[in-house]
Structures are given as structure tokens and as C-alpha cells.
Design an enzyme around this catalytic site. Sequence first.
Site, mmCIF file in Angstrom:
data_model
loop_
_atom_site.group_PDB
_atom_site.id
_atom_site.type_symbol
_atom_site.label_atom_id
_atom_site.label_comp_id
_atom_site.label_asym_id
_atom_site.label_seq_id
_atom_site.Cartn_x
_atom_site.Cartn_y
_atom_site.Cartn_z
ATOM 1 N N SER A 82 91.071 1.444 70.925
ATOM 2 C CA SER A 82 91.908 2.426 70.234
ATOM 3 C C SER A 82 91.734 2.281 68.725
ATOM 4 C CB SER A 82 93.369 2.225 70.624
ATOM 5 O OG SER A 82 93.818 0.933 70.245
ATOM 6 N N TYR A 83 92.446 3.114 67.970
ATOM 7 C CA TYR A 83 92.292 3.134 66.512
ATOM 8 C C TYR A 83 92.584 1.759 65.943
ATOM 9 C CZ TYR A 83 92.499 4.945 61.749
ATOM 10 O OH TYR A 83 92.259 5.194 60.432
#
Length: 597
Positions: free
Chosen positions: A64-65
Site C-alpha cells: 500500500s501507499y
Amino acid sequence: MFQKMVTSDGILTVTNISVKEECKARPSGLNTVNLLKVSSSSLGIGPQTTMHLAERLYTQGYISYPRTESTAYPASFDFRSALVALVHNPLWSNDVRTLLDAGFVKPKQGHDAGDHPPITPMRLATEEALGTDAWRLYQYICQHFIGTVSPDCRYTRTSIEFTSGGETFHCVGYRVTSKGFTSIMPWLAVSEHNIPAFRKGDAVSIHKVDVYEGSTTPPDYLSESELISLMEKNGIGTDASIPVHVNNICERNYVQVNSGRRLVPTPLGTTLIRGYQCIDADLCLPDIRRFIEQQITLIAKGEADHLQVVQHVLQQSMKKYSYFVKKIESMDALFEAQFSPLADSGRLLSKCGKCARYMKYISTQPMRLYCVTCEEVYYLPQNGSIKLYKEIICPLDGFELLLFSMVGPDAKSFPLCPFCYNSPPFEGTDRLFGALKLDATGKVAKGAGMPCFLCLHPTCKQSMITQGVCTCPECTGTLILDPVSAPKWRLYCNGCNFIVLLPYAAHKIATTDKKCPTCDSTIIEVDFNKKTTPLKDGATLHEGCILCDELLHSLIEMKHGKSFFIRRGRGRALKPVTILCFLWQMQGAAIRYVGIL
């Protein structure tokens, strides 16, 4: 004594047993700062490289980010899907299947910064597809995520208390009952230490009694991980800018990264910080940046006015900038001494009172001392010669004294402490004697400071208090005995260029702790040469006041010499009043008293 008491007893008796069930909590979600710290300390990957790898893993859909300050997962997060995506990796497939079958636990409640969820693996990857460093980073992210949804690690802590010879001893053992998250994160596991089973009252024979002696050690250089922790604690930088800050100080050669990812300051970095500390220590502290970050947070919450905060910060920054510009000479002096070839060619002269190491003497103008260890510059009197003065230590600061001599037969020579000369320790020295030259900022300028003949220290043997003889007839200064003028013994004024020549070729002339009852001048002791002594019966030792003692007064001569200080509005000849006073003192006691009055 205590060792003998225990040895003579020979038995340890169990007096108390404590058994407690404890647990080591699983980690919360992974944010950017924690990823940077672990990557540096455990994986050996720098912060800047870590962020490049994490961004690449994100763009390829593996995680994820990666830029987030949150460690708390949202309530709607699908943990089961994230675990299912990792089930086919043989490194942790058994742990993941156990969680899916037995049920996973929700992660600890962390910090919700309101930006992005914690860093989480999104799909399966292989080392061949990612490469070595990216794979190691991805592997840690997966292990950390699995650890957050695993049970806590549980263990039993057993503490046993023994007594022997009146002394109390403790023994602690650990036994893991459930590994929990440490099965997937073994580096966080509790170290087991099994001890035998005891009961209260049991007696144990003592095999050996040892006394261990150790010493403290200085702290090691700061690691990248420790630096990132301190930056996070003090509000310096964000998850996006912290790697940039750490990389900048490396690229600008302020620090070098050594083994263990430890940051070793370079001469450039230490000199820069030393210069900031000399001018404005606040510039080296996180207080200003922390204050601004706090004000920005208050603005975001609506608790502070945006325009007032901006105006206040701008005014503060402008004042600090203006003050720094006025004091920039201190920074120039440090850089000049550190990086100029003159600093390399300077010879060692005297010991620094702060680090006890020898300082370098740089003889080119302006003459100065430079301490390589402390990175301090000490200016010296100009237009003369400097040498070590008998290895005498200043009682105020521990610096070795120097002897400054001007050029010429009647020129002054006097001892000085490098530290006192640059930082006069007594308030009002400049006002009392009018001898200090100050620059526009109020700082002692180059070539003017406080030598020992202006020192007011009562016990220092070089100070004005111990070497001063009487008031100068030409000014408000004090006549000081020159201790290195032999065989041409003399007194010189610490305020003007007046000189009194004492009996020539005396073996020794020294001040005493006695005062003249008539004029309150210091009594001096003269040890005359046997061949030229003016005393009766061949005696050589004589004490007296140069003003009131007729013998000593008849042997002195007054003149003007080359002064260290600039005399204004005064010629080289003695004033008539001065000549008259000294003539009166030669006419007998009655006239001498009138002259003194």
C-alpha cells in the site's frame, strides 16, 4: 568485606519466590518512520534508498501507499483478504494458515493521523521479481503485517530471592508459554532463561563468589535509526522529508555513514555546529522548528490565527538572521582555523583548559591559538612574540599561561591566559582600567583583552593583586612587577607606558604579602648581588617600599617605554607634578608625608 562475609557463610537460602504470567504485546501497524528505522538498523538500508524501494513496490502493486504517519487500521479494513494473498509463500505459509484457521486478532489500536492506512502487503511477490534489497524490504513489511494480527507473546517470569551473609541476591528466569507474533518476528522473541525449581527455605551451597569491576564507556556515534527517532520526537521533518534531511547531511559532507549505519560527524559538520553554538545556540536546537510545527498544528485545528503565527515566525527569523550576520566573524574564525593550511602548519604551544590537549599556535597575523579538539579560536596580542610561560596553569580555567613580549629594550612583557584574555572573567575590567578595546557588537576585539596584569584573582601569583606594587604616578593604573625582566628588574604600569627601573643585577626581586604602613604600597623583597650590594656587612637581602624606603628609592629610575596600549593626549616626558612628587619623597620623612597627602 562483603565478599568475605558471603564466602564464610557458604549457603544461599531461598527467602522468596515470585511467579508471574506476563505478555509482550504485538506491534501496531507499520508507518513510514518505523519502516525507515527498522530498514536502517536491521536491514542496513539508508532512509533515502528505503523510500525509493518502497515507492517502487507501491507502483508495482505489492504494498500500500508507503508515506503514512498512521499506525491504526480503519474499521473497514479487510484483514482476511490481505492474509489470503500471502498464504502461498513458503516462508510464512504455516503462520498465515494458522491465523486463517484459528482466527486472527485485530491489531492494536494505534495512532490515526487521518492520512493513509499503515503500510500493508497487497499481493504476493518473489525475490526473483523484486531483487535483493526490495525483496528484503517487502519481506519485512509482510512479516510485520502478519505480526500485527497474531496473538501476543506470553511467558512466565520467575523471580527468586536468596540471602547469604546478610546480603540479598536475585535470580530471574523466563519461560515462553506461547510464542504468538514472535514466531513470525523472531528478532523480537523473549530470550528464555530456565532456572531450577526452588521452594521457599531451600538451601543452596555456594560454589564461588566473584566481585566484578567495570567502568562506564562513552556513547557510540548516533545511528540513522536513533537520529530518525529523535527527529520524530522533536517534530523535525515529516514522513516524506525525514529521508531527505538525513540524505542531505550526508551529501553535504557534514557526516559520514560508517558500519552499523552510524553517522560520524566530519570536521566540516562539527565546525559548522561549533560556529552556530558560538553565535546562537538556539540554531542548533530543535526548539524553533518544534514551536513552528506546534503552531501549524494549532492552525489546522482552528486554535491559532494563521497571520499572527506567520508574522511572529518571520520577525523571530529576521532578528536571528540579523544577529547572526553581526557575529559572523566567530564563524569565519573557526572555518579559517580548521580549514586553512595555516592550521596544519601551526606548532603545538600550550594546553587547552577544556580538553587538556595542546593547542596550535598560528604565528601569522592575526596571531592566535586554535584547539583542534574543542574547535575554539583564541586571539592573542599582536606585534610581539609569544612563548610558553613556565607551564603555569591559570587557577580560573586551567589553561596554560603564555608570555607576550613586545619588541625593543624598554618594551613590556607580560603573562596572559588565552581564555581570560578573550573572555575577561571579571565584570567592569574595561571600565576600571580603560584598557579593553571593544568592537561594535560589544565583544572584545582582536588584539585587546585581559592579560594577567589586569586580573583581580586574589590567589593567582600572576595577577595584579599579587604582583601589583603601587599606584602609577602618571595615571590611575597600577605599577606591576615584571617577573621575567631580570637582570634589568622593573615595574611597568598596566594602564600607560610608565616604567620604573629597579636595582640592576639583583639576583631576585619579588613582591611580598606585606603593606607599607605609610603609603599602603606593597613591600618588595630584593636579593642583591654579593659584589654590588649597597647593604652593610655584605648583606644581600632587603625588604622595603620603593616610595618610602630611602635605600630602594635612591636606586630606582623612572622612564617611559613602549606600551601595549595607545596613549592619547600625553607626551613621552614626565609631567612636572610627577617629578616634583618624587623629589619631595627624597627629602625626608616630613616632606614625604606631605607629598603623599
